[in-house]
Every structure is written in structure tokens, then in C-alpha cells.
Enzyme design. Structure first.
Site, PDB file in Angstrom:
ATOM      1  N   TYR A   1       3.609   7.428  -6.417  1.00  0.00           N
ATOM      2  CA  TYR A   1       2.944   8.691  -6.713  1.00  0.00           C
ATOM      3  C   TYR A   1       3.922   9.795  -7.097  1.00  0.00           C
ATOM      4  O   TYR A   1       3.506  10.880  -7.483  1.00  0.00           O
ATOM      5  CB  TYR A   1       2.072   9.125  -5.539  1.00  0.00           C
ATOM      6  CG  TYR A   1       0.637   8.679  -5.676  1.00  0.00           C
ATOM      7  CD1 TYR A   1      -0.413   9.559  -5.503  1.00  0.00           C
ATOM      8  CD2 TYR A   1       0.329   7.360  -6.006  1.00  0.00           C
ATOM      9  CE1 TYR A   1      -1.732   9.149  -5.635  1.00  0.00           C
ATOM     10  CE2 TYR A   1      -0.968   6.943  -6.142  1.00  0.00           C
ATOM     11  CZ  TYR A   1      -2.002   7.832  -5.958  1.00  0.00           C
ATOM     12  OH  TYR A   1      -3.292   7.416  -6.102  1.00  0.00           O
TER      13      TYR A   1
ATOM     14  N   LYS B   1       6.076  -3.561   2.624  1.00  0.00           N
ATOM     15  CA  LYS B   1       6.476  -4.816   1.974  1.00  0.00           C
ATOM     16  C   LYS B   1       7.999  -4.946   2.016  1.00  0.00           C
ATOM     17  O   LYS B   1       8.662  -5.239   1.022  1.00  0.00           O
ATOM     18  CB  LYS B   1       5.973  -4.862   0.529  1.00  0.00           C
ATOM     19  CG  LYS B   1       4.538  -5.305   0.393  1.00  0.00           C
ATOM     20  CD  LYS B   1       4.309  -6.747   0.846  1.00  0.00           C
ATOM     21  CE  LYS B   1       4.951  -7.738  -0.087  1.00  0.00           C
ATOM     22  NZ  LYS B   1       4.713  -9.144   0.355  1.00  0.00           N
TER      23      LYS B   1
ATOM     24  N   ASP C   1       0.415  -7.079   2.826  1.00  0.00           N
ATOM     25  CA  ASP C   1      -0.555  -8.092   2.415  1.00  0.00           C
ATOM     26  C   ASP C   1      -1.225  -8.733   3.628  1.00  0.00           C
ATOM     27  O   ASP C   1      -2.429  -8.966   3.638  1.00  0.00           O
ATOM     28  CB  ASP C   1       0.106  -9.143   1.523  1.00  0.00           C
ATOM     29  CG  ASP C   1       1.406  -9.683   2.085  1.00  0.00           C
ATOM     30  OD1 ASP C   1       1.985  -9.063   3.000  1.00  0.00           O
ATOM     31  OD2 ASP C   1       1.862 -10.738   1.599  1.00  0.00           O
TER      32      ASP C   1
ATOM     33  N   ASP D   1      -2.984   3.756  -0.218  1.00  0.00           N
ATOM     34  CA  ASP D   1      -4.112   3.824  -1.137  1.00  0.00           C
ATOM     35  C   ASP D   1      -4.972   2.567  -1.000  1.00  0.00           C
ATOM     36  O   ASP D   1      -6.194   2.625  -0.853  1.00  0.00           O
ATOM     37  CB  ASP D   1      -3.585   3.967  -2.562  1.00  0.00           C
ATOM     38  CG  ASP D   1      -4.566   4.667  -3.488  1.00  0.00           C
ATOM     39  OD1 ASP D   1      -5.641   5.082  -3.027  1.00  0.00           O
ATOM     40  OD2 ASP D   1      -4.263   4.801  -4.676  1.00  0.00           O
TER      41      ASP D   1
END
Length: 417
Positions: free
Chosen positions: A158, A227, A281, A305
Site C-alpha cells: 500500500y 509470510k 496462508d 486486507d
């Protein structure tokens, strides 16, 4: 005294909310700016204002709304979509309720919503996700969802740092990366950069942990979601810096998951918050399979998000999903859904997300009885099956009502509590 604004009248009654560097100082009759928004913002915002003002009055307070502008209305009035008046008003009065905005096509800001967050340094996107009884959900037990997502608002993708394929700028970046840094980026690639800094990470994690400690009766876990197995120096560092905050700044009030099992045999000490971490994930799966194991999720922007929208789907969708953007002593409160311009002015869309975004604002103000009244009255209205079209089409029986009628019913139902 409040300053004067070029094209925005300041209410004659009410007082400013102040900030002493640690907490908000909220009068019983605050002046609060409000951006109506674009599209269906013109439907849901007036309803939310009425509901929140009614709740304030029923708990011995009042809200004096100050109309400020962004988006299409601002462009009509000022010739620009995000005028200085609007930013100055939020700075001065500290809080604002905002309807959905449509980012204009062409030049200007990539996103008006993102611009407001970044200009005002509203670095924490805070989205509580909880189930309201009566809302149709794809889950067997949607009531198990009760989480708060803390999403970093200023960095990651972003930040918007990117260069288009085929431009002179992208060639400079690609050549540097390939020749100096040993990468192999193809000639037909666009390139983007995702910065994640220690300072921005740590202030977000502090806000998440502080919120958990303030609500120890409800929450025990703060989960760093990342991640880091792939992006070791950005998202992996996000995790590491989060653990540093937990271990170095909170003493015995906060322990890590390793400490919990290695030293406590899984028994959480009373009044203690546990910090752990999960891969993003895997977390998307565990939202469904182990919903009750998680309370507060803290994560970089893009993960936030995805995760907040996925969690919102479990409780019935974005029509009932509130949101907020909070900095130090300042906040803008807005629904997570868009402006849905094709429904604008039809008095049919669901105002629940806008109302509940206002509820987060009331909680942030310390008006606990007022925010609880709003939540209870909204939930009763839905349980009574007097609902807008989006919920009505997915339930048996009930009565379909207009957006404005739903708001009036919520106000009537406040008398039940």
C-alpha cells in the site's frame, strides 16, 4: 475555540475532543466531523448519524456532527477530491465518521481512502469481526468468530511504490537489480517494492498488544500473521520485531507461545496475553478450521486486507463488517465495503457496517455503554427479521425494509435495553 474553515460550518454547540499524549479527553457533547461519502454513502451515512446520535442521547450525552467533504461532493465544492479543509478538520477534532468513497479515474490519488490514512498517519487499520445473531452465514457456527484484525496501514504494497513495464524508470530499477544485486528480472516486467520497517511494525504491534491487555476478559492471544518463510527480511522481520516488542516492553503481562509451552505447560497465567505467530496462508485456513483459537491478528497491510475480508465472509459479508483507521489520538471510522454507486439514492442498502463503524468510534471514545447499546439494538433489529434486501433474500420470512427504515427500527429497539 475551533478554527474557521473556508467552506465548512463548525457547529455552534459542542466541544472539541482533545488528546493529552496518552489518551483522548472526550467531552459529553463532542463535535465530530463526518464525511458522507460517494454512491451509497449518501444513503447509509445519514442513517448512521441518526442512530449514533440517538444512542448518545439515551446514555446522557450528545454528538454534534460537522459535515466535511471528500470524493465527488468535495470535487463539486472545492474542485478537488480531498481538500485541505477536510484534513485540517480531522486533525483538529481528532475523530471522523466516514462513508465509502470512490477513487476518481485518471490523475490524483491512487485511493482517497489510502490517502487519508497515510496523510493523517492513521497507521493501524483495526477491524473487529464478530457475528450478529440472525445474519445469514455460510458457516455452521458463525458465532465462533470473534476476532480483531490489526493491519499496518502505511507500508507494504500500500506504499504504492512501483514502476510500469516498458518505462525508463523501470529499466533503471531492473538494470540495477540485475547488474548490481544479482537478480534475473525479465524485460517485460513491472516492478514494485514493499517496504516493511521496524518502527512502523513495532508501533502496530504495541497497539494490538495494548488492545488485548485492555480487553483481557475477552482476548488471550495476539497472533503475528506473515509470510516470513518466503519474504524473510520484510515479513519475517515483521514477526521478529513483533516478538521483540512482546519480550522487551511488557514484562510479565505478555509471554510468547514458546514460553507458554516450555515453561507453563500450556497454562496461561491470569491476566496474561500470549503472543504467537502463523503463516498467512495457513491462517486463512485456520480462520475456518480453528476459529476459536484466535483473538487478535496483527499483520502487514496486504495480509490484513485478505484476512479481514475472509473473516468478514464468515460472519455474513462486508455489509455487516465495520472498520477503523487509528493513529495516536486520532481516528477515521469507515465500513469495509465500497460505494456501490448503482444502488445510490435508492434507500435500499444495508447501513449496518456504517453504523457499527460508528460503534467502534464510540468504543474508542470510552463510551462503553453507548457502543453496547448500538450493538444490542442492531442485533435485535436483525433477529426480528426486519432487514434490508441483502439479508432478506437469504432468510425465511421476515420483513424487507428500506435503509432509512432499518435505522429507525434500530433507534426504536434501543428502548428494549
Amino acid at each position: 475555540m475551533p478554527r474557521k474553515y473556508d467552506k465548512v460550518p463548525v457547529p455552534e454547540e459542542g466541544e472539541k475532543i482533545k488528546y493529552d499524549g496518552k489518551e483522548l479527553l472526550v467531552p459529553d457533547e463532542p463535535i465530530i466531523p463526518q464525511i458522507e461519502g460517494d454512491g451509497t454513502g449518501k444513503d447509509v451515512s445519514p442513517v448512521a448519524k441518526k442512530v449514533l446520535k440517538a444512542a448518545a442521547e439515551k446514555t446522557g450525552r450528545d454528538i454534534h456532527w460537522m459535515d466535511i467533504h471528500a470524493g465527488e461532493t468535495a470535487n463539486e465544492i472545492y474542485g478537488k477530491h480531498l481538500p485541505q479543509d477536510t484534513l485540517d478538520a480531522i486533525r483538529e477534532f481528532r475523530l471522523a465518521l466516514k462513508g465509502p468513497l470512490t477513487t476518481p479515474v485518471g490523475g490524483g490519488y491512487r485511493s482517497l481512502n489510502v490517502a487519508i490514512r497515510q496523510i493523517l498517519d492513521l497507521y493501524a487499520c483495526v477491524r473487529p469481526v464478530y457475528y450478529l445473531e440472525g445474519v445469514p452465514s455460510p458457516m455452521k457456527n458463525p458465532e465462533e468468530m470473534d476476532m480483531v484484525v490489526f493491519r499496518e496501514n502505511t507500508e507494504d504494497v500500500y506504499a504504492g511504490i512501483e514502476w510500469a513495464r516498458g518505462t525508463e524508470e523501470v529499466e533503471k530499477v531492473r538494470n540495477f537489480l540485475n547488474e548490481e544485486m544479482g537478480t534475473e528480472i525479465p524485460e517485460d516486467a513491472g516492478i514494485g517494492i514493499k517496504p516493511i520497517s521496524e518502527s512502523a511494525t513495532k508501533r502496530l504491534i504495541r497497539k494490538a498488544i495494548n488492545y488485548a491487555l485492555e480487553n483481557k476478559d475477552r482476548f488471550q492471544y495476539v497472533t503475528l500473521t506473515h509470510k516470513g518463510n518466503i519474504m524473510k527480511y520484510t515479513e519475517g522481520s515483521f514477526r521478529d520485531w513483533g516478538y521483540e516488542v512482546a519480550e522487551e516492553e511488557y514484562g510479565e503481562d505478555v509471554i510468547t507461545e514458546n514460553t507458554l509451552w516450555e515453561e507453563r505447560e500450556g497454562e496461561i497465567p491470569e491476566d496474561t496475553v500470549v503472543v504467537n505467530d502463523r503463516l498467512a496462508d495457513n491462517m486463512l485456513q485456520q480462520l475456518i478450521t480453528r476459529t476459536t483459537n484466535y483473538d487478535i491478528l496483527a499483520m502487514p497491510n496486504l495480509n490484513g486486507d485478505y484476512l479481514s475480508d475472509a473473516a468478514g465472509g464468515q460472519i455474513g459479508g462486508l455489509g455487516v463488517a465495520p472498520g477503523s483507521n487509528i493513529g495516536d489520538g486520532r481516528g477515521v471510522f469507515e465500513p469495509t465495503h465500497g460505494s456501490a454507486p448503482k444502488y445510490a439514492g435508492q434507500d435500499k442498502v444495508n447501513p449496518t457496517a456504517e453504523i457499527l463503524s460508528g460503534r467502534i468510534m464510540l468504543e474508542y471514545m470510552g463510551w462503553d455503554d453507548t457502543q453496547q447499546l448500538v450493538k444490542d439494538a442492531v442485533e435485535k433489529t436483525i433477529k426480528d427479521k426486519t432487514v434490508t434486501y441483502d439479508i432478506y433474500r437469504s432468510i425465511d420470512g421476515g420483513e424487507k425494509v428500506k435503509c432509512s427504515e432499518f435505522g429507525e427500527l434500530v433507534i426504536e429497539n434501543m428502548d428494549s435495553f
